[in-house]
Design a protein around this motif. Structure first.
Motif, PDB file in Angstrom:
ATOM      1  N   GLU A 273       0.852  -1.191   0.000  1.00  0.00           N
ATOM      2  CA  GLU A 273       0.000   0.000   0.000  1.00  0.00           C
ATOM      3  C   GLU A 273       0.887   1.240   0.000  1.00  0.00           C
ATOM      4  O   GLU A 273       1.845   1.322   0.778  1.00  0.00           O
ATOM      5  CB  GLU A 273      -0.924  -0.015   1.224  1.00  0.00           C
ATOM      6  CG  GLU A 273      -2.098   0.926   1.099  1.00  0.00           C
ATOM      7  CD  GLU A 273      -3.135   0.671   2.196  1.00  0.00           C
ATOM      8  OE1 GLU A 273      -4.325   0.887   1.940  1.00  0.00           O
ATOM      9  OE2 GLU A 273      -2.742   0.259   3.303  1.00  0.00           O
ATOM     10  N   THR A 332      -6.185   5.622  -0.566  1.00  0.00           N
ATOM     11  CA  THR A 332      -7.268   5.149  -1.423  1.00  0.00           C
ATOM     12  C   THR A 332      -7.290   5.950  -2.713  1.00  0.00           C
ATOM     13  O   THR A 332      -7.398   7.178  -2.680  1.00  0.00           O
ATOM     14  CB  THR A 332      -8.629   5.291  -0.722  1.00  0.00           C
ATOM     15  OG1 THR A 332      -8.612   4.524   0.479  1.00  0.00           O
ATOM     16  CG2 THR A 332      -9.753   4.798  -1.627  1.00  0.00           C
ATOM     17  N   GLU A 386     -10.512   9.119   3.229  1.00  0.00           N
ATOM     18  CA  GLU A 386     -10.515   7.809   2.603  1.00  0.00           C
ATOM     19  C   GLU A 386     -11.862   7.110   2.765  1.00  0.00           C
ATOM     20  O   GLU A 386     -12.348   6.461   1.834  1.00  0.00           O
ATOM     21  CB  GLU A 386      -9.398   6.949   3.194  1.00  0.00           C
ATOM     22  CG  GLU A 386      -8.012   7.471   2.871  1.00  0.00           C
ATOM     23  CD  GLU A 386      -6.931   6.502   3.314  1.00  0.00           C
ATOM     24  OE1 GLU A 386      -7.156   5.286   3.207  1.00  0.00           O
ATOM     25  OE2 GLU A 386      -5.875   6.955   3.769  1.00  0.00           O
ATOM     26  N   GLU A 390     -14.292   5.717  -0.310  1.00  0.00           N
ATOM     27  CA  GLU A 390     -14.806   4.366  -0.477  1.00  0.00           C
ATOM     28  C   GLU A 390     -16.316   4.391  -0.665  1.00  0.00           C
ATOM     29  O   GLU A 390     -16.880   3.696  -1.505  1.00  0.00           O
ATOM     30  CB  GLU A 390     -14.447   3.520   0.747  1.00  0.00           C
ATOM     31  CG  GLU A 390     -12.962   3.196   0.872  1.00  0.00           C
ATOM     32  CD  GLU A 390     -12.538   2.168  -0.157  1.00  0.00           C
ATOM     33  OE1 GLU A 390     -13.404   1.645  -0.873  1.00  0.00           O
ATOM     34  OE2 GLU A 390     -11.327   1.900  -0.240  1.00  0.00           O
TER      35      GLU A 390
END
Length: 744
Positions: A273, A332, A386, A390
């Motif tokens: 990540e 993200t 983030e 999402e």
């Protein structure tokens, strides 16, 4: 063809009679002192069986079938020994190893005869994943650029496509787990879709490899060797973690493997990540990404039958950068972004006869590609964190682009019995592939592709000369939207010779032809894809690309100096390229696919110096150059700039740590002024990197520690192969990585 292949596999599984098995015993000693050598690695690569010598230098390997089998013996500080042994044998094998400061050689798997590089007629570059990680590479696509003659077309940090001597995309074939990787390579912003966890090494064939692999290997092959199973009757596990300061990101993985006398298994999971990478002036918005990967394998070997099954699933969410925007360290991705799921299932089996063997490799690949574009939210307010990002994505009904590519491929090779000095292989390879669209945006049409190829190749061993030659015929048929059928045929051959011009000078000369059938984008594109800013129209009348390359490699090697010079000339007929026709559709310039003859030439040159008695000191220099032009002398696009690399490396060991190393590397990339009509020149730049590492004991187990730094001076630069170059967006700035690898 599928049914035939299934019957062949079932037949192989049924062929397990009890043949005579043999045991090889022997002893390993130092050629100068005659002292016994302990912990030397003794390995049969074709059988995938091996052991280590004991404290007295002795070893024993059981259950070896009749026939010729290559034995490789390697140990740090000594020349690698390789010999083909005909079983049964009547006496123990006593081997003396010669001391050497040169790195150990490994067996080259990507070529059909599985020889050491020093024995190969074809020059192949090889580098371990461990070496790539030590250099500070964030991922696989960045790591392969450390190999001479290899570059990467990049879209930020997470998306990279291999470039071999100026050729890329569908002109470079990628192999993983022994099967050809199919994941929409035609797309400019479509990366490998692979994680380096669970991969042991990378091999690169620089030049046409159509004889070995068929279409799409016109420019070369990137061959990824999976992690080996553990030695017989042993188990091992490890946990790895690396932190990167530039992206405030991490790569982690954990794996375990165990082998008995018959069965063996392996599994490894990893997570990576990263946030947007940082330059001296800003963070590059939406270069963030997340990747999850799982690999597993099981193997079985009994009598004269060996098989292994491997599976890999890779899921990634990759931001597609467009312009410099918000500045934060969220992980993200923003829109536009890709969601990719790659499944690779492979089966590799071998049946050993008295003096021959049959290899059968089957593969099934499932590539699910989704791309989400920012127009889905229109003028809605951008999410601030983030969690909201999402939630916003979950509200999307469907991806703008959604394609599924399902590929079944097969490869059967029969190793004929030795006939005098001839070692010969005959084989058949093929592929069935179905592309299906599910999204509102059509980048390429629905289509079915079928390949079949037959080949024969021989390695001829003379006293002072080795010759390799072969021939192959291929047919590819493509059906588009169940309406349009195109068929492509090609006959190709290869000839190579290796000899020692003088006692310390080895020469390799290879001449090979290759081909590439047009891909679906080139044949049938009709639309604009987000981020390309152009409307592309395919050409159903395109022909095969056909090439002929000559490659000359010279190498001088003594105990303390290595010097190499590799030169090539690659002539390509009917080279396919994009060209604007002067029209506009929906405000975007129209590009069409055309063909013209092209040529590429250049090479790699360098030396490696490790002076006596300072065998721990290594000084390495290499230079790479490639030029690509059309027949009218216009330059080809995406040709890497000339580069010079200088490295000083030291190796050391103390009582409390082992395998210590440190290095400093200074790389100079020169101006690239030889650009196509639609590119701009790229300025030169210099990058400084350094690192060190060692292995220490922690709770009675090995702990590898490494620290590396890239672009230490935090230089602002743009690589000529960066797709962000058109927007003036810089490549990554200074990055320091900290790595730990703990063996359980």
């Amino acid at each position: 063809m599928k049914n035939i292949t299934y019957f062949v596999l079932l037949g192989i599984l049924a062929m397990q009679p009890l043949f005579a098995q043999h045991t090889l015993t022997g002893k390993i000693t130092d050629a100068q002192t005659n002292e016994s050598l302990a912990f030397v690695n003794i390995y049969f690569p074709q059988l995938e069986k091996g052991t280590n010598s004991n404290e007295n230098g002795e070893f024993s390997i059981d259950n070896i079938p009749n026939g010729n089998h290559k034995l490789v013996i390697s140990f740090v500080g000594y020349e690698t020994f390789a010999k083909t042994i005909l079983f049964p044998v009547s006496e123990p094998l006593n081997i003396q190893l010669n001391p050497s400061a040169i790195e150990m050689e490994a067996v080259i798997i990507s070529t059909p005869f599985h020889k050491l590089q020093s024995q190969n007629v074809m020059k192949v570059e090889r580098q371990s994943i461990k070496e790539m990680k030590a250099s500070g590479a964030v991922n696989l696509s960045e790591g392969i650029t450390n190999i001479a003659g290899v570059s990467s077309v990049s879209t930020g940090l997470s998306i990279g496509k291999p470039v071999i001597r100026g050729l890329s995309s569908n002109r470079v074939l990628v192999y993983a787990q022994g099967v050809r990787l199919e994941n929409q390579q035609f797309g400019d912003e479509h990366g490998l879709g692979l994680n380096d966890a669970g991969i042991e090494s990378v091999e690169v064939i620089k030049g046409p490899a159509s004889l070995l692999y068929g279409s799409d290997a016109l420019g070369g092959v990137l061959y990824l060797n999976p992690e080996r199973f553990s030695a017989e009757n042993s188990s091992e596990g490890n946990i790895r973690a690396t932190y990167f300061t530039n992206t405030q990101g991490y790569n982690t993985s954990a794996g375990f493997k165990s082998s008995g006398s018959d069965f063996k298994y392996i599994f490894r999971g990893s997570v990576s990540e990263h946030s947007d990478y940082e330059t001296q002036d800003y963070r590059v918005t939406n270069t963030r990404f997340r990747e999850q990967d799982f690999k597993a394998g099981i193997g079985y070997q009994k009598n004269k039958f060996k098989t292994e099954i491997r599976y890999n699933i890779n899921q990634s969410k990759l931001g597609i950068p467009e312009e410099i925007g918000e500045q934060n360290t969220n992980r993200t991705p923003l829109e536009p972004f890709q969601e990719l799921t790659n499944h690779i299932f492979s089966s590799k089996s071998t049946v050993f006869f008295n003096n021959s063997s049959l290899d059968v490799t089957l593969g099934y690949l499932y590539n699910d590609r989704k791309e989400f574009e920012d127009h889905h939210h229109g003028d809605e307010e951008e999410p601030e964190d983030e969690d909201h990002e999402e939630e916003a994505h979950e509200e999307d009904e469907a991806a703008a682009l959604h394609m599924k590519l399902k590929t079944f491929n097969y490869d059967a090779k029969y190793h004929l019995p030795y006939i005098g000095k001839f070692e010969t292989i005959v084989g058949v390879q093929g592929m069935n592939q179905v592309n299906t669209n599910y999204g509102e945006e059509l980048l390429i049409p629905d289509a079915t592709t079928n390949d079949i190829g037959v080949l024969a190749t021989s390695h001829i061993h003379f006293e002072t000369i080795d010759i390799q030659l072969g021939a192959r015929f291929d047919n590819r048929s493509i059906t588009i939207n169940d309406q349009i059928d195109r068929s492509f045929n090609s006959f190709n051959g290869a000839f190579g010779i290796k000899t020692n011009l003088f006692k310390k000078v080895t020469a390799r000369l290879n001449l090979a032809s290759g081909f590439r059938a047009p891909n679906l984008a080139e044949l049938a594109s009709d639309g604009t894809h987000e981020g390309t800013n152009r409307y592309e129209i395919g050409n159903l009348d395109l022909n095969n690309e056909q090439n002929l390359q000559i490659d000359l490699a010279l190498e001088y090697k003594n105990e303390h100096v290595e010097v190499f010079a590799n030169a090539f000339y690659n002539s390509i007929s009917d080279y396919i390229f994009l060209n604007p026709d002067g029209n506009l559709i929906d405000g975007n310039p129209v590009y069409v696919y055309l063909q013209d003859n092209a040529r590429l030439y250049g090479g790699e040159f360098g030396f490696h110096f490790h002076p006596h008695p300072l065998d721990w000191l290594h000084i390495e220099t290499s230079f790479e150059t490639v030029t690509g032009q059309l027949e009218d002398d216009n330059y080809l696009p995406l040709i890497p700039a000339n580069s010079l690399h200088n490295t000083v490396r030291v190796e050391f060991e103390k009582d409390w740590f082992k395998q210590g190393y440190a290095f400093v590397k200074y790389s100079s990339t020169f101006d690239q002024n030889n650009v196509s009509a639609f590119e701009t020149p790229t300025a030169a730049y210099n990058l400084l990197s350094a690192g060190f590492g060692c292995t220490v004991k922690a709770f009675k187990n090995d702990l590898e520690v490494s620290i590396s730094a890239t672009n230490i001076t935090d230089e602002n630069y743009i690589n000529h192969l960066s797709r962000l170059k058109a927007d003036g967006i810089l490549n990554m700035g200074r990055n320091i990585s900290f790595g730990l690898n703990y063996t359980l």
